[in-house]
Design an enzyme around this catalytic site. Structure first.
Site, short mmCIF file in Angstrom:
data_model
loop_
_atom_site.label_atom_id
_atom_site.label_comp_id
_atom_site.label_asym_id
_atom_site.label_seq_id
_atom_site.Cartn_x
_atom_site.Cartn_y
_atom_site.Cartn_z
N CYS A 186 -13.32 54.64 0.06
CA CYS A 186 -14.40 54.44 1.04
C CYS A 186 -15.75 54.51 0.35
CB CYS A 186 -14.29 55.51 2.13
SG CYS A 186 -15.73 55.54 3.21
N LYS A 216 -29.53 18.19 22.71
CA LYS A 216 -28.34 17.56 22.12
C LYS A 216 -27.29 18.65 21.95
CE LYS A 216 -26.81 14.30 18.67
NZ LYS A 216 -25.69 14.98 18.06
N TYR A 236 -24.50 14.11 30.85
CA TYR A 236 -25.79 13.56 30.49
C TYR A 236 -25.93 12.05 30.67
CZ TYR A 236 -23.15 13.14 26.10
OH TYR A 236 -22.20 12.89 25.17
N CYS A 263 -17.59 57.91 1.56
CA CYS A 263 -17.14 59.27 1.28
C CYS A 263 -16.14 59.35 0.13
CB CYS A 263 -16.53 59.90 2.53
SG CYS A 263 -14.93 59.19 2.97
N ASP A 270 -24.09 20.56 20.99
CA ASP A 270 -23.18 20.46 19.85
C ASP A 270 -21.77 20.82 20.31
OD1 ASP A 270 -22.34 20.00 17.34
OD2 ASP A 270 -23.13 21.84 16.46
N GLU A 284 -33.65 15.42 26.34
CA GLU A 284 -32.51 16.28 26.70
C GLU A 284 -32.09 17.12 25.50
OE1 GLU A 284 -29.40 13.56 27.73
OE2 GLU A 284 -30.53 12.68 29.37
N CYS A 339 -11.01 53.85 6.50
CA CYS A 339 -11.18 55.14 5.83
C CYS A 339 -10.58 56.19 6.76
CB CYS A 339 -12.68 55.40 5.62
SG CYS A 339 -13.04 57.13 5.29
N CYS A 349 -15.92 61.50 7.47
CA CYS A 349 -16.67 60.53 6.66
C CYS A 349 -18.06 60.36 7.27
CB CYS A 349 -15.92 59.20 6.64
SG CYS A 349 -16.89 57.85 5.97
N LYS A 403 -33.35 15.65 15.22
CA LYS A 403 -32.56 16.75 14.68
C LYS A 403 -33.41 17.97 14.38
CE LYS A 403 -28.36 15.12 14.02
NZ LYS A 403 -27.14 15.82 13.96
S1 IVH Z 1 -26.27 10.21 24.76
C1 IVH Z 1 -25.94 6.10 23.79
N1 IVH Z 1 -27.05 12.65 25.29
O1 IVH Z 1 -24.26 13.23 20.55
C2 IVH Z 1 -26.15 7.53 23.82
N2 IVH Z 1 -25.41 12.33 23.61
O2 IVH Z 1 -24.46 11.28 18.21
C3 IVH Z 1 -24.98 8.29 23.36
N3 IVH Z 1 -24.61 14.39 22.59
O3 IVH Z 1 -21.33 11.36 20.88
C4 IVH Z 1 -24.90 9.64 23.80
N4 IVH Z 1 -25.84 15.77 23.77
O4 IVH Z 1 -21.37 13.68 21.83
C5 IVH Z 1 -26.25 11.88 24.54
N5 IVH Z 1 -27.84 14.77 25.86
C6 IVH Z 1 -27.03 13.98 25.13
C7 IVH Z 1 -26.14 14.51 24.17
C8 IVH Z 1 -25.34 13.65 23.42
C9 IVH Z 1 -24.92 15.67 22.83
C10 IVH Z 1 -23.63 13.94 21.57
C11 IVH Z 1 -22.56 13.01 22.10
C12 IVH Z 1 -22.60 11.80 21.26
C13 IVH Z 1 -23.38 12.22 20.07
C14 IVH Z 1 -24.15 11.08 19.52
#
Ligand code: IVH
Length: 722
Positions: free
Chosen positions: A427, A121, A231, A430, A123, A119, A445, A450, A319
């Site tokens: 500026c 991740k 998720y 000019c 942010d 999946e 400006c 200009c 990561k």
């Molecule tokens: S699973 C036991 N799935 O990542 C599994 N987490 O560092 C725990 N996060 O606090 C979470 N996308 O905020 C899972 N597809 C995803 C995710 C996800 C983002 C975040 C979540 C969690 C943190 C873990």
């Protein structure tokens, strides 16, 4: 309608509206338009006002946000919200898979290949959504994993979070896990607004999502277009799921937004490939991801693997290359935009961040630089996430760095010894003395001639969303300007083939990149046979004369006038002449136009140089009149209506349809240009405005008479629309 009927109608409306919200927010496949949705919504709102107890917790009317809270109460999660261990590279990913298989083998569950789910991740901010008997009951932040904050009121405003599960037999309790985030486009808009309002910009989309979800005033949260990806299923009673893949399927069916790019694969090799593919797609997404999450699919195997401390052994975060890096800020330079605003930018030691090499980054404005105390020569944190323009987060003032000669020095001492930066007084393009209007963050400006401003305004004029003149890009604009061929946008229409390429004393003389071919004519003399690129450009310029007036208005580059604003202006003032006649006060009455925009437009059009340009455009044959779309002709042609309050029989969209079918126009706010205000029960401030402006106020019966539809209103209040 008696109370029992009202209750059943309200239930029906709740279900219909929630279904349409799911189609719109989750599936991105709406079945009705906004007006029809609003009509349903208003009907429900009215019923709930009449019978307040009909406002159940799953009512979509909660989505606009309730009263401000004093603070957040704490909630204990039904099951702890765990965190994830990281794999920083593929080796660590392979090692994790080996460990899984070894541990499972020791328990007699060994297998050649494990089935995994990969999946994105996200942010954003982790949230937990608890549903009791199918109804959204509690929404909480992660907090410390055991106890989080109750942000239910704010989460209800997120359109893609279902207020009631779509499944027929809902489990008594189910806790859904997901990540809320602010889409990148919304993040950029939000920061523009904040900077314009003199507020500090959010450093990244994650912080802005966190800030929004922890708003004490849910109405403010509702104004931020937060979204969610779900998720996982956390705690549940009465759900029988075998693996994560089926949990995701269940979530989809129950109405949650589950990322369509999630894949289930066999073996770690395919996991690595899927994770890499997410990394490649990263820049195209409208949300930030900082890695891929890999999960063992089968729940039985997840249980067998268990957790260490707060991290499950059965899941790992792979990561991606970091989206922030530290690098040296060499200098701060300044750009001059088309409206004369000076924008500082950072010139950096090139650094690989978020998948690309960055050597320039935005710095917003002088105040922002001061607030962050960024000084040329500092080591700074550079951030690039998704397709967000790289930005300088702030200076690093801890640890050591190398000076120019390879000696180590403390960053703090280095920073302290550097001079602060301030905006140049003149500026850079000019030399004119710059000005900063009181109350404004921007330094500009003031010189209309200009060269930087002229070039930028021409670039804007020819750009895609504006006049869309193909073949003239930034470089060509700079070239034509440098050659003295164009001073302003109207000069484009005076360009001829000779300006690009011509024969002079038997030789081809051409602008760089515009060369042509010669041939011998009948009489043996040399002539220019072909000048493909020049001819293409000239044809594109010619074609641009047909762009609709709203595009021309946008292309002129008036401050604060984007495409939508230009369209709104043109709807009320369908020609340049009409606009030239309007005063700032008139313009401010146009729906969606405020006093600031109105002032900017009158100022621009009041300027002598700009008038000259407009007249030259007119002479060249550029369209300065909007061709009105084919509108029905009828008794109301030329009349503008505004609707307010509830009409006894007609819904708002029915009334609008009737008016338009009779040739009339419906506008959202009352002004001198309004001919009739149609008022129903509980009219708003529009009615007061109408009487103060002396606009005629009519009721539904009179409207039906005007539209010629009076005979069609039947006894029972049912109406057959034409
Ligand atoms: S699973 C036991 N799935 O990542 C599994 N987490 O560092 C725990 N996060 O606090 C979470 N996308 O905020 C899972 N597809 C995803 C995710 C996800 C983002 C975040 C979540 C969690 C943190 C873990």
């Amino acid at each position: 309608m008696n109370e029992a009927e009202a209750a059943s109608r309200a239930a029906e409306l709740r279900e219909t509206i929630n279904r349409h919200a799911h189609l719109y927010y989750v599936l991105d496949a709406p079945e009705i338009d906004d007006a029809a949705y609003d009509a349903l919504y208003r009907e429900l709102q009215t019923l709930e006002e009449q019978y307040p107890h009909l406002r159940t917790p799953d009512s979509p009317t909660h989505r606009v946000g309730g009263a401000p809270l004093e603070g957040f109460t704490q909630v204990r999660h039904l099951e702890p919200m765990l965190s994830l261990a990281n794999a920083r590279n593929e080796e660590e990913l392979l090692a994790w898979d080996q460990r899984n298989r070894r541990l499972l083998e020791a328990r007699g569950l060994g297998d050649e290949r494990l089935r995994y789910v990969v999946e994105p991740k996200i942010d954003g901010l982790a949230i937990s959504l608890t549903y009791r008997d199918g109804v959204f009951a509690v929404g909480a932040t992660r907090g410390n994993g055991e106890v989080g904050e109750d942000v239910t009121a704010n989460l209800r405003t997120v359109g893609s979070i279902p207020l009631r599960l779509l499944t027929g037999d809902a489990p008594p309790v189910v806790e859904v896990r997901g990540e809320v985030y602010l889409p990148l486009a919304a993040f950029r808009r939000l920061n523009e607004q904040r900077i314009a309002a003199g507020l500090p910009a959010f450093v990244n989309p994650r912080n802005s999502a966190a800030g929004s979800i922890r708003q004490l005033d849910p109405r403010l949260a509702a104004a931020r277009p937060l979204d969610v990806w779900c998720y996982a299923v956390g705690y549940s009673e009465g759900l029988d799921l075998r693996d994560h893949t089926s949990a995701l399927e269940w979530l989809r069916a129950a109405g949650f937004k589950v990322n369509p790019g999630i894949v289930t694969v066999n073996g770690i090799e395919d996991v690595a490939a899927a994770a890499r593919s997410w990394e490649e797609r990263r820049a195209e997404l409208d949300y930030d991801i900082d890695g891929a999450v890999v999960k063992v699919d089968a729940f039985a195997l997840q249980r067998a693997l268990g957790s260490v401390a707060h991290d499950p052994r059965w899941a790992i975060a792979f990561k991606f290359a970091p989206s922030t890096m530290t690098t040296r800020l060499h200098s701060i330079e300044v750009n001059v935009g088309r409206t004369g605003v000076l924008t500082p930018f950072a010139v950096l030691e090139p650094v690989f961040v978020g998948g690309v090499t960055v050597e320039r980054a935005t710095l917003h404005n002088e105040d922002d630089i001061r607030r962050k105390d960024i000084r040329p020569g500092d080591d700074v944190i550079v951030q690039r996430a998704g397709d967000v323009i790289p930005q300088v987060v702030g200076p690093v003032t801890t640890g050591e760095a190398e000076d120019g000669e390879g000696r180590r020095e403390s960053r703090e001492a280095r920073h302290a010894a550097l001079p602060e930066w301030s905006m140049p007084r003149s500026c850079p393009a000019c030399g004119s003395e710059t000005v900063r209007e009181t109350g404004e963050v921007a330094v500009r400006c003031p010189n209309r001639s200009c060269p930087a401003q002229l070039i930028e305004s021409i670039k804007h004029f020819v750009s895609k969303g504006a006049m869309d003149i193909e073949g003239i890009g930034d470089e060509t604009v700079a070239l034509l300007h440098e050659q003295g061929l164009i001073e302003n946008v109207a000069d484009l229409y005076g360009l001829e083939r000779d300006h690009f390429v011509r024969l002079e004393a038997g030789r081809v003389v051409a602008l760089p990149g515009f060369g042509g071919k010669t041939r011998r004519g009948d009489g043996g003399e040399l002539e220019l046979a072909e000048a493909k690129r020049a001819d293409k450009v000239l044809a594109a310029i010619e074609q641009s004369k047909q762009r609709p007036f709203a595009r021309v208005l946008f292309a002129l580059g008036i401050r604060h006038v984007g495409g939508v604003t230009a369209q709104a202006l043109v709807e009320r003032y369908p020609s340049m002449d009409a606009l030239l006649e309007a005063g700032a006060e008139d313009l401010a009455e146009v729906p969606g136009i405020g006093p600031v925009v109105a002032e900017a437009v009158t100022q621009f059009l009041g300027d002598e140089h700009n008038r000259e340009t407009v007249e030259k455009l007119r002479a060249a044959g550029v369209r300065l009149v909007e061709e009105s779309p084919a509108r029905a002709e009828g008794p109301l042609t030329g009349s503008t209506f505004v609707l307010t309050g509830r009409l006894p029989n007609l819904t708002r969209s029915q009334a609008q349809e009737l008016i338009e079918a009779a040739g009339g126009k419906v506008s959202s706010s009352v002004s001198r240009a309004t001919d009739y205000v149609v008022a129903g029960e509980d009219p708003g401030s529009k009615l007061d405005k109408a009487s103060s402006l002396g606009v005629a106020v009519i009721d539904e019966v009179e409207l039906l008479e005007l539209t010629g539809g009076e005979g069609e209103a039947q006894q029972d209040g049912q109406l057959s629309l034409p």
